[in-house]
Design an enzyme around this catalytic site. Structure first.
Site, PDB file in Angstrom:
ATOM      1  N   ASN A 187       0.949  -1.244   0.098  1.00 18.30           N
ATOM      2  CA  ASN A 187       0.052   0.058  -0.059  1.00 18.30           C
ATOM      3  C   ASN A 187       0.806   1.115   0.172  1.00 18.30           C
ATOM      4  OD1 ASN A 187       0.437   0.947   2.934  1.00 18.30           O
ATOM      5  ND2 ASN A 187      -0.411  -1.010   3.228  1.00 18.30           N
ATOM      6  N   ALA A 204       1.338   1.472  11.879  1.00 21.03           N
ATOM      7  CA  ALA A 204       1.639   0.958  10.466  1.00 21.03           C
ATOM      8  C   ALA A 204       0.328   0.620   9.913  1.00 21.03           C
ATOM      9  CB  ALA A 204       2.012  -0.548  10.805  1.00 21.03           C
ATOM     10  N   LYS A 218       8.577 -18.106  -9.046  1.00 19.38           N
ATOM     11  CA  LYS A 218       7.986 -17.279  -9.839  1.00 19.38           C
ATOM     12  C   LYS A 218       6.909 -17.679 -10.543  1.00 19.38           C
ATOM     13  CE  LYS A 218       8.526 -13.661 -13.253  1.00 19.38           C
ATOM     14  NZ  LYS A 218       9.265 -13.226 -14.190  1.00 19.38           N
ATOM     15  N   PRO A 269      -3.420 -11.665  10.546  1.00 16.98           N
ATOM     16  CA  PRO A 269      -3.747 -11.197  11.964  1.00 16.98           C
ATOM     17  C   PRO A 269      -3.908  -9.518  12.301  1.00 16.98           C
ATOM     18  CG  PRO A 269      -1.402 -11.861  11.580  1.00 16.98           C
ATOM     19  CD  PRO A 269      -1.943 -11.999  10.563  1.00 16.98           C
ATOM     20  N   ASP A 270      -4.768  -9.042  13.244  1.00 18.23           N
ATOM     21  CA  ASP A 270      -4.853  -7.941  13.393  1.00 18.23           C
ATOM     22  C   ASP A 270      -4.086  -7.653  14.853  1.00 18.23           C
ATOM     23  OD1 ASP A 270      -5.720  -5.390  14.537  1.00 18.23           O
ATOM     24  OD2 ASP A 270      -7.488  -5.388  13.580  1.00 18.23           O
ATOM     25  N   ILE A 271      -2.954  -6.858  14.295  1.00 22.93           N
ATOM     26  CA  ILE A 271      -1.949  -6.769  15.459  1.00 22.93           C
ATOM     27  C   ILE A 271      -2.288  -6.002  16.790  1.00 22.93           C
ATOM     28  CG2 ILE A 271       0.540  -5.720  15.864  1.00 22.93           C
ATOM     29  CD1 ILE A 271       1.071  -6.543  12.778  1.00 22.93           C
TER      30      ILE A 271
HETATM   31  N1  CTP Z   1      -3.913  -2.705  12.313  1.00 19.12           N
HETATM   32  C1  CTP Z   1      -2.974  -4.006  12.784  1.00 19.12           C
HETATM   33  N2  CTP Z   1      -2.988  -5.039  12.208  1.00 19.12           N
HETATM   34  C2  CTP Z   1      -3.934  -5.330  11.016  1.00 19.12           C
HETATM   35  C3  CTP Z   1      -4.850  -3.898  10.485  1.00 19.12           C
HETATM   36  C4  CTP Z   1      -4.724  -2.846  11.116  1.00 19.12           C
HETATM   37  O1  CTP Z   1      -2.237  -3.603  13.784  1.00 19.12           O
HETATM   38  N3  CTP Z   1      -3.954  -6.404  10.281  1.00 19.12           N
HETATM   39  C5  CTP Z   1      -3.868  -1.487  12.795  1.00 19.12           C
HETATM   40  C6  CTP Z   1      -3.348  -0.302  12.258  1.00 19.12           C
HETATM   41  O2  CTP Z   1      -1.847  -0.214  12.575  1.00 19.12           O
HETATM   42  C7  CTP Z   1      -4.071   0.636  12.825  1.00 19.12           C
HETATM   43  C8  CTP Z   1      -5.548   0.334  13.172  1.00 19.12           C
HETATM   44  O3  CTP Z   1      -5.243  -1.294  13.264  1.00 19.12           O
HETATM   45  O4  CTP Z   1      -3.858   1.339  13.965  1.00 19.12           O
HETATM   46  C9  CTP Z   1      -6.391   0.501  12.198  1.00 19.12           C
HETATM   47  O5  CTP Z   1      -6.021   0.287  10.785  1.00 19.12           O
HETATM   48  P1  CTP Z   1      -6.786   0.550   9.628  1.00 19.12           P
HETATM   49  O6  CTP Z   1      -6.462   0.300   8.384  1.00 19.12           O
HETATM   50  O7  CTP Z   1      -7.610   1.762   9.674  1.00 19.12           O
HETATM   51  O8  CTP Z   1      -8.270  -0.348   9.904  1.00 19.12           O
HETATM   52  P2  CTP Z   1      -8.703  -1.919   9.553  1.00 19.12           P
HETATM   53  O9  CTP Z   1      -8.721  -2.671  10.707  1.00 19.12           O
HETATM   54  O10 CTP Z   1      -7.893  -2.461   8.457  1.00 19.12           O
HETATM   55  O11 CTP Z   1     -10.213  -1.564   9.294  1.00 19.12           O
HETATM   56  P3  CTP Z   1     -10.902  -1.176   7.924  1.00 19.12           P
HETATM   57  O12 CTP Z   1      -9.872  -1.249   6.535  1.00 19.12           O
HETATM   58  O13 CTP Z   1     -12.155  -1.848   7.996  1.00 19.12           O
HETATM   59  O14 CTP Z   1     -11.169   0.311   7.924  1.00 19.12           O
END
Ligand code: CTP
Length: 415
Positions: free
Chosen positions: A221, A285, A299, A316-318
């Site tokens: 991104n 992040a 590849k 995973p959502d950190i």
């Molecule tokens: N974050 C994280 N791990 C992930 C996704 C997000 O730690 N896998 C954290 C980001 O670092 C930030 C927060 O969650 O602090 C929100 O990130 P954002 O991209 O706005 O939200 P998403 O969880 O991706 O939700 P959405 O895409 O539905 O808005």
């Protein structure tokens, strides 16, 4: 008669020893001396032989209104001002441009001319503004030398990215003189600031993640990491011990911060877990929400049939993982929310969903230029319902305000 506004002398009374080394960017140093003096600093110059190929001693003498020191063995200079004295009479030693060569000599403790002897003899903080060809900057030797100097507490300003005198493009341009002055003002402010976060460990994530498709392709991104890196630097400036877990970025490591480079979200989570315990966790992040399920280990080739379909699986959502109640939960967890519409409403819901204490919401719709840009507008939303709005500020200023708010939170004994 109308009152003429007086310039703000934010470097008033500061004594800067400026070491001018041998790179093309040395031609900008007479302007830097003028700018520093405009802000009230006293500037004394040491010029290397290489530096003198690009700028004359007479020019620097005229703009600094002081002797320009050049020769380690000059009897006149040594009798009036020995190198030890020269190195101690300043508040700070500033090396501009910091060429690959002088950085290498600093890293290895050489003292083969007046500049490097002064740098070895000084008991004052040393700051460098690197400037060199992009290949020289990216060479592992230069990267290692800069990393080593950073661990010794040398402050590093820049470099900038852009077109260079040698015709190439990339990181390696000298930070513009006015920005060096701003960096220096901020640096002095940080030195003077009370170290309210001394003894605290802050863990910060920054940058994008890269999720492999095959060994040569990845999903990424547009995050630059500028905001996360600035938060790490601002927390360190308040005395915190900072671990910065960063995805791939083109930014120098912030001064006084331990950087753990990672690529994927899974690696970022592992590195964060390994860095615990922490008092503060700031998740800045832009973690990829998805990775490719079963990335190819060779590849992928076009074989004349249909293009391959990528099947994605959730990362995973950190932030949510580290926010979950438990013995290792940091006392204060701050998330970021990147939104393109209904910023505050979505961010409030996101804070509650992720379980963090505060969320810093920013509008990343393309028109704002936030992603990759240098400025940001944010809303800070807290679990106790209080909110702050900080509008159109440099990312470094957003970072300083956030670090100050975190410090206030701890000073007020909320944790
Ligand atoms: N974050 C994280 N791990 C992930 C996704 C997000 O730690 N896998 C954290 C980001 O670092 C930030 C927060 O969650 O602090 C929100 O990130 P954002 O991209 O706005 O939200 P998403 O969880 O991706 O939700 P959405 O895409 O539905 O808005």
């Amino acid at each position: 008669m109308p009152n003429t506004p007086k310039p703000v002398l934010s470097l008033a009374g500061r004594r800067v020893l400026l070491i001018v080394a041998g790179g093309i960017a040395a031609y900008k140093t007479p302007d830097l001396v003028r700018r520093l003096r405009e802000r009230g600093a006293a500037v004394r110059v040491v010029l290397t032989d290489g530096g003198a190929q690009f700028v004359t001693p007479l020019t620097l003498q005229a703009v600094s209104e002081d002797t320009v020191y050049r020769d380690l063995w000059s009897l006149t200079d040594e009798s009036s001002m020995g190198h030890i004295q020269l190195s101690r009479q300043a508040d700070v030693v500033l090396v501009v441009p910091a060429t690959a060569n002088i950085l290498a000599r600093m890293a290895h403790g050489l003292a083969d001319d007046l500049a490097t002897t002064v740098l070895l003899a000084t008991d004052k903080p040393v700051l460098v503004a690197p400037a060199m060809n992009v290949r020289m900057y990216e060479h592992p030797a230069t990267r290692a030398n800069l990393a080593l100097l950073a661990t010794r507490g040398v402050g590093i300003f820049g470099p900038d990215e852009g077109p260079m005198a040698c015709g190439e493009y990339g990181p390696g341009r000298l930070v513009e003189p006015l920005s060096i002055v701003d960096h220096l003002i901020n640096w002095f402010a940080a030195q003077d600031a009370p170290r309210h976060l001394a003894g605290r460990h802050a863990l910060v994530t920054s940058g994008p993640t890269h999720e492999p498709i095959d060994p040569v392709r990845y999903i990424a991104n547009r995050s630059s990491g500028k905001q996360g890196h600035a938060v790490a630097a601002a927390l360190a400036a308040l005395g915190a011990r900072v671990t910065l877990v960063s995805g791939p970025v083109r930014l120098p490591d912030p001064t006084g911060v331990k950087v753990v480079p990672v690529e994927t979200a899974a690696q970022m989570l592992d590195a964060c877990r390994a860095a615990l315990p922490a008092d503060i966790f700031v998740a800045a992040a832009a973690v990829a929400d998805w990775r490719v399920d079963g990335a190819a280990d060779q590849k992928m080739k076009k074989d004349g049939s249909r293009p391959p379909a990528l099947r994605l699986t959730e990362n995973p959502d950190i932030l949510a993982t580290l926010s979950a109640p438990g013995p290792q939960r940091p006392a204060l967890v701050v998330g970021f929310a990147a939104e393109t519409n209904d910023v505050v409403a979505y961010a409030r819901a996101k804070r509650a969903r992720k379980g963090c204490d505060w969320i810093v919401a920013n509008d990343v719709s393309p028109a704002t230029g936030t992603f990759g840009g240098d400025r940001n507008s944010v809303h800070v939303i807290r679990a106790d319902g209080t909110e702050d709005a900080w509008t159109d500020l440099p990312k470094a200023e957003v970072a300083s305000r956030l670090a100050a708010a975190i410090a206030t939170h701890f000073v007020n004994g909320k944790n």
